[in-house]
Design an enzyme around this catalytic site. Sequence first.
Site, PDB file in Angstrom:
ATOM      1  N   ARG A  66      55.222  70.094  33.544  1.00 45.10           N
ATOM      2  CA  ARG A  66      54.571  71.204  34.257  1.00 45.10           C
ATOM      3  C   ARG A  66      55.582  72.133  34.940  1.00 45.10           C
ATOM      4  NH1 ARG A  66      51.009  66.878  34.523  1.00 45.10           N
ATOM      5  NH2 ARG A  66      52.028  66.027  36.352  1.00 45.10           N
ATOM      6  N   GLU A 103      57.242  53.035  39.555  1.00 45.90           N
ATOM      7  CA  GLU A 103      56.595  51.931  40.267  1.00 45.90           C
ATOM      8  C   GLU A 103      56.802  50.627  39.478  1.00 45.90           C
ATOM      9  OE1 GLU A 103      52.560  52.797  41.018  1.00 45.90           O
ATOM     10  OE2 GLU A 103      52.263  51.015  42.272  1.00 45.90           O
TER      11      GLU A 103
HETATM   12  P1  AMP Z   1      57.910  61.396  41.580  1.00 46.86           P
HETATM   13  O1  AMP Z   1      59.104  61.124  40.698  1.00 46.86           O
HETATM   14  O2  AMP Z   1      57.273  60.138  42.091  1.00 46.86           O
HETATM   15  O3  AMP Z   1      58.225  62.388  42.685  1.00 46.86           O
HETATM   16  O4  AMP Z   1      56.778  62.021  40.653  1.00 46.86           O
HETATM   17  C1  AMP Z   1      56.828  63.361  40.324  1.00 46.86           C
HETATM   18  C2  AMP Z   1      56.311  63.622  38.941  1.00 46.86           C
HETATM   19  O5  AMP Z   1      55.100  62.941  38.659  1.00 46.86           O
HETATM   20  C3  AMP Z   1      56.020  65.102  38.798  1.00 46.86           C
HETATM   21  O6  AMP Z   1      56.490  65.554  37.531  1.00 46.86           O
HETATM   22  C4  AMP Z   1      54.509  65.219  38.930  1.00 46.86           C
HETATM   23  O7  AMP Z   1      54.021  66.162  38.023  1.00 46.86           O
HETATM   24  C5  AMP Z   1      53.986  63.814  38.629  1.00 46.86           C
HETATM   25  N1  AMP Z   1      53.028  63.340  39.658  1.00 46.86           N
HETATM   26  C6  AMP Z   1      53.226  62.291  40.507  1.00 46.86           C
HETATM   27  N2  AMP Z   1      52.159  62.095  41.296  1.00 46.86           N
HETATM   28  C7  AMP Z   1      51.259  63.046  40.965  1.00 46.86           C
HETATM   29  C8  AMP Z   1      49.942  63.397  41.452  1.00 46.86           C
HETATM   30  N3  AMP Z   1      49.337  62.732  42.444  1.00 46.86           N
HETATM   31  N4  AMP Z   1      49.312  64.467  40.889  1.00 46.86           N
HETATM   32  C9  AMP Z   1      49.918  65.153  39.898  1.00 46.86           C
HETATM   33  N5  AMP Z   1      51.131  64.869  39.391  1.00 46.86           N
HETATM   34  C10 AMP Z   1      51.809  63.830  39.911  1.00 46.86           C
END
Ligand code: AMP
Length: 182
Positions: A66, A103
């Site tokens: 995205r 996770e």
């Molecule tokens: P992180 O590495 O945990 O910061 O996760 C970020 C990535 O996961 C991004 O590319 C987001 O598009 C996706 N992502 C994680 N959690 C969500 C959520 N609650 N809603 C939408 N996209 C998420």
Amino acid sequence: MKLSSVERKIIENSIRDIKDFPKPGIIFKDITTLLNDKEAYGILMNHLYLKYKEYNLDYIAGIDARGFIFGASLAQMLGLGFVPIRKKGKLPYTTISEKYSLEYGIDEIEVHIDAFSNIPHARVLIIDDLIATGGTANAVATLVKQAGAECVEACFIIGLNFLDGIKNLKEKTDVYTLIEVN
Ligand code: AMP
């Protein structure tokens, strides 16, 4: 240039919450409804343009997938090149890669080795739709550096404030989030 509270609300209201996607307990922030709303998408991109035209950037690096949408639009508006940072195995030329923890398990993100090489010490803005744990963005900031560029800031439309992602990423680079979820 700051967003007015009305403009911020228009963007916020255009993002759809999907409960229990992709698994129970997660509220997925769906930005397809933002993209679908020409007023909200226009306000967002105009705001990012006005903010980042002052940064003297060389490239926008968008995170798979995205981050490509917002990043490529913004690069075009600013008259800059765009660099896709992709999940492992998608980029066709020689890459450098960085692993990060999920996770459950490990994921890996890649960039072409010569992505920033046209401009020495290129000034790069990272962009994605959302920061949660910050694992992805941290790995991307490391990659940008390994590729010989400077990560000036990481920009997210949505920041999940109840996780430590933003705080952790701030140790590596400046962070900007438009909509904060508490
Ligand atoms: P992180 O590495 O945990 O910061 O996760 C970020 C990535 O996961 C991004 O590319 C987001 O598009 C996706 N992502 C994680 N959690 C969500 C959520 N609650 N809603 C939408 N996209 C998420």
